[in-house]
Structure formats: C-alpha cells, structure tokens
Design a protein around this motif. Structure first.
Motif, short mmCIF file in Angstrom:
data_model
loop_
_atom_site.label_atom_id
_atom_site.label_comp_id
_atom_site.label_asym_id
_atom_site.label_seq_id
_atom_site.Cartn_x
_atom_site.Cartn_y
_atom_site.Cartn_z
N LEU A 1 0.83 -1.20 0.00
CA LEU A 1 0.00 0.00 0.00
C LEU A 1 0.87 1.25 0.00
N LEU A 2 1.93 1.25 0.78
CA LEU A 2 2.83 2.40 0.80
C LEU A 2 3.42 2.65 -0.59
N GLU A 3 3.86 1.59 -1.26
CA GLU A 3 4.41 1.74 -2.61
C GLU A 3 3.34 2.21 -3.59
N HIS A 4 2.11 1.74 -3.40
CA HIS A 4 0.98 2.17 -4.23
C HIS A 4 0.81 3.69 -4.10
N ILE A 5 0.86 4.18 -2.88
CA ILE A 5 0.71 5.62 -2.63
C ILE A 5 1.90 6.38 -3.21
#
Length: 114
Positions: free
Chosen positions: A41-45
């Motif tokens: 999720l962090l990489e998605h953001i």
C-alpha cells in the motif's frame, strides 16, 4: 470508487469525510491504524505521490523523531512510514483515475462528482 485513507481520530479526516458525505459520494475508508499500512500500500501511494509530499512534518510523530531519523533518504523514509503510519499526511483521497489528493482543505472536493 473513491478510497479515503484516514486515521479515525484525525480532525482533518473527519472534515474530509463530512465533505464527501455532504456531496453524497460513495467512498470506502482505509484506517491506517486499524487496517494497517502494508509495504504494498505504501508503494501504491508513493507511485502516485512524491515522497516529500506525503511526510507530515507538522505531526507530533515527526517532532518526536530523533535528528538522525529526520535526516532520511528514500529508503529510510519508507521504513519510518512503515513504523509510524501517522507520519503520512492525511487524509489521502484516491480518486477513480488513481490520482491521490493529499490532505484536505474546505473546497478541495468540490469538483468531485458521483
């Protein structure tokens, strides 16, 4: 569908939710405390928003970091965000087109339609 990344007890997140509710927009919430912040999720953001824009340097969490932690690079910043999800500026509103609006001020969501 819109996704609003929040921390439930955040006043700005409450204002953002109220604005979306008043526009009768459908959205789902992802509470960074309750639902967590995964590396994916962090990489998605971060794929959508530059790192420098998502670190909340006005947060209590930031003020409590050591000077060494505040002197971050891209890798150590990711580690800090994983350890302290409250370092993410919030709310983060992911629109249907994948773009993410960082933070909330009155009127930010006026152009959204359902």
């Amino acid at each position: 569908m819109l996704t609003l990344y929040i921390i439930d007890n955040c006043d700005t997140c409450r204002k953002a939710r109220k604005a979306l509710d008043e526009k009768a927009l459908l959205y789902k919430t992802h509470d960074l405390h309750k639902d967590g912040l995964s590396a994916a999720l962090l990489e998605h953001i971060l794929h959508r928003v530059p790192l420098v824009e998502v670190i909340n340097k006005r947060s209590k969490t930031w003020r409590e970091l050591s000077d060494e932690e505040k002197d971050y690079d891209a890798n150590s910043a990711r580690q800090l965000l994983m350890k302290y999800p409250t370092l993410l500026k919030r709310p983060l509103l992911e629109k249907d087109d994948g773009t993410i609006v960082v933070g909330y001020r009155d009127g930010d969501y006026d152009k959204l339609s359902g």
